[in-house]
Design an enzyme around this catalytic site. Structure first.
Site: not given
Length: 674
Positions: A142, A303
């Protein structure tokens, strides 16, 4: 199709691994992501590597017939590294250095950190780059998330100055394009140029935009360093990806994606502190962004939320049906793999209340059974479905630089870039139209309609493409504050909407920022808006029609009767200009008119229901999802006899009007009509 879980073997006793892997096998899990936060275990001191635990974990996972995706662990620099090299730490806008204690505590402009990152990535690549069980790599985790995208320290400043020198070549050019004559900011030495730390008022908008571009480029080059280190040492069969977030960060995901085989995404429709999931259209748009990041290529959800999420605050508990619905929404809009976060909720650390498929006690219950049902439902059709293509109907514009420019100067306390983009995206979503996100590089030829919201930072190349599109017969819908700035974040010297004035057939001589509780009032006078009215928000462009016809006017004091919405014929095409934050009902009516006249077939209108159409070979697919937690929704199917793609025997036929219970999702299929 890969369906997997995010697993953290280092957080659990080894004697538990067997139970976990047996349960994963029972579910039908076939891929596991591990390793992305394990730097301190893999390199307990500089240059000394210990891969024993990771070796065991990879081998154990492989023994159950599952594949592994390895994360490079650079999102969590270990304590010894920070102690030895404190210069790697990022610096906030106020000059405060971020300390060790969470994650993402680094600046990519630190040469030391880049060197240390490259060393651990190379060591991992040498160790696992030819291992059969490892199918791919995720770089870092991320990028830029949690406000780590911008750093304002001395190393960042020097790198920024070097970046500017490369871009402009001379200080004269920079001073001219930034307009540094304003407030006596003329620079006579590159070393004088600051990073935009706190000042009494506000920094030059051109400096701020270039700083965001610099930050984005820094992450692009940092990712390239990792991908280069991996590709030199791993098998060609192993892929490289990165799991993006799309939240206004100083990141150019498209540029980063050029060095990836495909992109990944972390999908959290609800998070800690949220009482309800975000709007279904907002989730859909993020999936559209994923699909556009590599020009239509499929992506992974690395995710996918599987339980209530949060750190110090816990968000909404997903209801029965949500896991399937969000999985189906993802694969319907282009996801080719789903990896659920996380396998089991952690008992310690910051993410103790990020619940997973299993909760803290590790016992399989409702969520476990729901995931089992999702996996079983996908087996009959998923592989063919992933090859299905999307119809090209509506292009929806997004450029991160435009978003950065808005974040620098929102101009109204009521302006929120995500909210205003959603204002213009949601009605198309409610009408079940197929949308693709586009930027400068995309070919727009096959689209019928382009929606271009809050196009504040206008670029010459894009302006020309809009003119060509309309001239050839396409329809464009612009919004307020179009064409205000050029690519240097400098206001145009042309009458608004600048270079697009002739295209829109209007001029904007004055405007008003609707702040606080202020709202405007608009009355429709022609076309689909005739006889309608209502409030408008955020902004009012007072439009002077030149060649455009007026569809709606303002109703208020001195500007009563001024045009608020217009429609112009340009070449063979049509251009709408929506001069304010129009209310949903009026915008929906406008869209219906624009889409119909552009030759698109209107679908049912339903905010709670989402449909996605795709086609593969001789099969048409229709995904139908009811996002309502309370209400059964009626859906009128396109003509033909449809069958449930999950049913191997396909015994149940769906025709005409069907009813979907709350939180129900289904993929239907039928032979394509030629």
């Amino acid at each position: 199709m890969y369906i997997g879980v995010d697993y953290y073997p280092e957080q659990w006793p080894k004697e538990r691994w067997k139970t976990d892997l047996e349960l994963m096998k029972e579910l039908g899990i076939n891929v596991v992501r591990i390793g992305e936060f394990s730097w301190s275990l893999l390199e307990p001191e500089e240059g000394s590597y210990d891969f024993r635990l990771l070796d065991e974990a990879v081998s154990f996972i492989a023994s159950y017939g599952m594949k592994v995706v390895l994360g490079t662990p650079t999102a969590t620099p270990p304590a010894w590294l920070v102690q030895k090299y404190p210069e790697v730490l990022p610096v906030q806008e106020d000059g405060q250095t971020i300390g060790f204690g969470a994650r993402r505590h680094y600046t990519v402009n630190s040469r030391v950190f880049r060197r240390m990152s490259r060393h651990i990535v190379e060591a991992m690549a040498r160790r696992y780059g030819s291992l059969e069980a490892v199918i791919g790599w995720q770089t870092d985790n991320e990028y830029g998330h949690e406000k780590s995208d911008r750093s304002y320290g001395p190393r960042d400043q020097k790198a920024f100055q070097d970046w500017l020198k490369e871009k402009y070549g001379s200080l004269d050019d920079l001073n001219r394009r930034w307009g540094t004559v304003f407030w006596s900011q003329i620079y006579t030495d590159w070393a004088q140029i600051p990073v935009p730390r706190k000042v009494f008022q506000e920094h030059n908008p051109s400096l701020l935009l270039d700083f965001d571009r610099f930050c984005a480029d820094a992450y692009t080059s940092y990712n390239k360093m990792q991908t280069d280190a991996l590709r030199a040492r791993i098998d060609k069969r192993q892929f490289i990806t990165h799991n993006f977030v799309y939240t206004g960060l100083a990141q150019d995901q498209n540029a980063i994606a050029e060095d990836l085989d495909f992109i990944s995404f972390d999908n959290y429709p609800v998070w800690g502190g949220l009482a309800e999931p975000i709007h279904p259209a907002a989730i859909a748009r993020q999936h559209d962004l994923c699909r556009a990041t590599k020009q239509g290529k499929g992506y992974w959800v690395m995710e996918e939320l599987s339980g209530a999420q949060g750190w110090s605050q816990i968000g909404y508990l997903p209801r029965p049906g949500h896991l399937k619905l969000w999985t189906y929404q993802a694969i319907s809009r282009g996801a080719e793999a789903i990896v659920y976060f996380r396998w089991r909720a952690a008992r310690f650390g910051t993410e103790q209340f990020c619940h997973g498929i299993l909760d803290h006690d590790g016992k399989p219950r409702r969520k476990f059974e729901e995931v089992r049902g999702v996996i079983q439902s996908l087996e009959p059709f998923a592989d063919d479905f992933l090859e299905a293509v999307f119809p090209k109907e509506i292009g929806f514009y997004h450029d991160p630089e435009n978003e950065w420019a808005w974040n620098i100067q929102p101009q109204s306390d009521n302006f929120s870039y995500p909210q205003e983009v959603l204002r213009f995206y949601e009605p198309a979503h409610a009408l079940q139209m197929q949308t693709d996100i586009f930027r400068e590089k995309e070919d727009l030829t096959d689209y019928k309609v382009l929606i271009v919201p809050v196009y504040f930072l206008a670029k010459k190349e894009m302006n020309e493409k809009f003119k060509q599109f309309a001239e050839a017969g396409g329809t464009i819908i612009f919004s307020y504050r179009t064409g205000v700035k050029d690519a240097d974040n400098v206001v145009t010297d042309q009458t608004l909407p600048g270079e697009l004035a002739e295209l829109c057939g209007i001029e904007v001589h004055e405007y008003d920022s609707l702040r606080g509780e202020r709202k405007g009032s608009v009355r429709g006078v022609r076309g689909a808006l005739g006889g309608t009215g209502g409030n408008t928000e955020v902004w009012c462009d007072f439009i002077e029609p030149i060649s455009a016809e007026v569809l709606a006017v303002y109703e208020d004091t001195w500007f009563d009767g001024k045009a608020a919405v217009t429609k112009n014929q340009y070449g063979k095409g049509t251009v709408y200009y929506v001069g304010s934050g129009l209310n949903r009902d009026m915008l929906l009516r406008l869209y219906k008119e624009a889409f119909t006249e552009a030759g698109l077939s209107l679908q049912m209108e339903n905010t709670a229901v989402e449909t996605v159409r795709r086609a593969s070979g001789d099969v048409d697919y229709l995904s139908v999802m009811n996002h309502s937690t309370e209400t059964a929704e009626h859906v009128e199917l396109p003509a033909g006899s449809w069958k449930n793609a999950s049913e191997k025997e396909n015994e149940h036929v769906f025709k005409g009007l069907i009813t979907l219970p709350p939180l129900t999702s289904i993929v239907l299929q039928k032979p394509k009509i030629t």
